[in-house]
Design an enzyme around this catalytic site. Structure first.
Site, short mmCIF file in Angstrom:
data_model
loop_
_atom_site.label_atom_id
_atom_site.label_comp_id
_atom_site.label_asym_id
_atom_site.label_seq_id
_atom_site.Cartn_x
_atom_site.Cartn_y
_atom_site.Cartn_z
N ASP A 110 13.68 69.50 7.94
CA ASP A 110 12.01 70.06 9.07
C ASP A 110 12.85 70.42 10.80
O ASP A 110 11.43 71.06 11.05
CB ASP A 110 11.35 68.27 9.29
CG ASP A 110 12.14 66.93 10.40
OD1 ASP A 110 13.65 66.91 10.37
OD2 ASP A 110 11.59 65.39 10.34
N ASP A 168 5.29 57.74 1.66
CA ASP A 168 4.05 56.41 2.43
C ASP A 168 3.26 57.18 3.04
O ASP A 168 3.04 57.27 4.85
CB ASP A 168 5.56 56.20 3.67
CG ASP A 168 6.00 57.27 4.61
OD1 ASP A 168 6.07 58.61 3.97
OD2 ASP A 168 6.74 57.39 5.80
#
Length: 438
Positions: free
Chosen positions: A282, A204
């Protein structure tokens, strides 16, 4: 076990043999002239028998084909297409090193937007091979990726099963699958294809015109300075009104792992792979145990932007921050610039005095656009609560991960507010991050 081709040949041979015997029987009958009506009846009966036998043989052949098809599907070994082999220059000069772009894809057919820009701006297919790793098994997304032919390599994460998770994490199943996919895909890049480094992009993200130029220039810096562990294309506070677009060449060190288009070395994967987390990879990267006082390089103006509101995070931060990130639109010839100012010792010799020599102002003065004559200014925070209050008041992202502010270096966040440079900074005697500030 018989293979498919052997089964088909066997069935065909049986069919031919039976009909051969039938013809031999007909030819070997006596030739004395029988009664014509009796002969006619015998011929009709033989024709009917032959037709019935042909039908049985047809059904037998059909069964052979069906069972051989089931056998081949059951025992088929999935083939993972290999990306183009790296050219011989991979292990020579840093400027000629192959830097593959690993695109993590799942079920967004809009991956086309990401791939179109990557291929449009890519200066060399040999130096920057694009590898799309697809999870989820989404057919439409697979068709989109396949439509690029040899321009990209398409590999598929083979394990699409659900992952056993604690009851309280059932709604986070997607985060577990993302972590599994990252581990597999990075393993393919560094273990199977044996690249020296890789640029990681999600499906994305749209990239800037100088995306490849930026990473090509920063790669030697990552090799030379072991206090760096990544180069990122992303500025967490990169909204258009908060960056200086006239200084698109400006780069920073940051203690916050940004992700969203980032370069890592194979040596880092050697370190991370054995302890790779089951989920939330993350935020795990932002923990002190992984960061180990290392920094990333990040730009003033982002070289990626996200267009993916839909995802496992359900649009968290997208409407408030992410959709407003400014994507650089001016090509900067980074490979012709001297980036040695980003090495730790040199950076701290220049950056820290610049911050702490700036006049200090109060947040009310900034909001009121007062004391404009001062130019670059500093706003000092003293703790977690004052940082969050100032960040929220000025439109910055106010969350902290293990005590580290987004885009911060030694606790300092640099941004533009109402047209002037502002440093949101801790006191000059700052001694380190407090992980409890989270």
């Amino acid at each position: 076990m018989l293979k498919k081709s052997s089964l088909v040949l066997w069935g065909a041979a049986l069919f031919i043999a039976w009909n051969g015997l039938l013809l031999l029987f007909l030819w070997s009958r006596p030739t004395s002239p029988p009664d014509s009506d009796l002969l006619t009846a015998q011929v009709i009966r033989l024709a009917q028998d032959a037709e019935s036998e042909l039908e049985r043989q047809k059904q037998l052949l059909h069964q052979i084909h069906r069972y051989s098809g089931l056998w081949s599907r059951r025992h088929r070994v999935p083939v993972t297409p290999k990306p183009p082999p790296p050219p011989p220059s991979q292990a020579t000069e840093p400027g000629g090193t192959v830097l593959p772009v690993l695109v993590l894809a799942c079920d967004r057919s809009t991956v086309r937007r990401c791939l179109d820009k990557l291929l449009r701006y890519r200066p060399s297919a040999q130096q920057f091979p694009v590898i799309v790793s697809q999870d989820c098994g989404h057919a439409e997304t697979a068709r989109v990726i396949a439509s690029y032919g040899d321009a990209v390599a398409h590999i598929r994460q083979p394990d699409l099963s659900d992952i056993p998770v604690p009851a309280e994490h059932r709604k986070f199943q997607g985060y577990y699958k993302i972590a599994r996919h990252y581990r597999w895909a990075l393993g393919q890049v560094f273990r199977t294809f044996r690249y020296r480094a890789a640029i990681v992009v999600e499906d994305d993200l749209e990239v800037a015109p100088d995306f490849f130029e930026y990473f090509q220039a920063a790669f030697p810096l990552l090799l030379a300075d072991r206090s760096l562990w990544c180069v990122s294309a992303w500025n967490d506070n990169g909204k258009e009104q908060m960056v200086d677009v006239a200084q698109a060449e400006l780069l920073y060190r940051t203690d916050f792992f940004p992700g969203l288009g980032w370069l890592l070395l194979a040596e880092l994967w050697d370190e991370l792979e054995p302890k790779w987390p089951r989920a939330f990879w993350d935020d795990w990267m932002r923990q002190p145990e992984q960061r180990r006082d290392r920094s990333c390089v990040r730009p003033e103006v982002s070289r990626t932007m996200t267009f993916g509101r839909k995802g496992v995070s359900h649009g968290q931060f997208f409407d408030q921050y992410l959709k407003f990130i400014k994507l650089n639109d001016r090509f900067v010839p980074f490979t012709q610039l001297d980036l040695s100012y980003l090495k730790k010792d040199e950076y701290e010799r220049s950056f820290l005095p610049k911050v702490y020599s700036a006049p200090e102002v109060r947040v009310e003065e900034l909001q009121g656009n007062r004391r404009r004559e001062l130019g670059t200014v500093r706003l000092q925070y003293s703790g977690r609560d004052s940082f969050k209050a100032f960040a929220k008041a000025l439109g910055l992202m106010d969350d902290l991960k293990s005590g580290v502010p987004r885009a911060g270096y030694r606790g300092i966040v640099s941004f533009i507010y109402r047209g002037r440079r502002v440093y949101l900074a801790p006191p000059s005697d700052w001694t380190g991050y407090d992980p409890s500030w989270s």
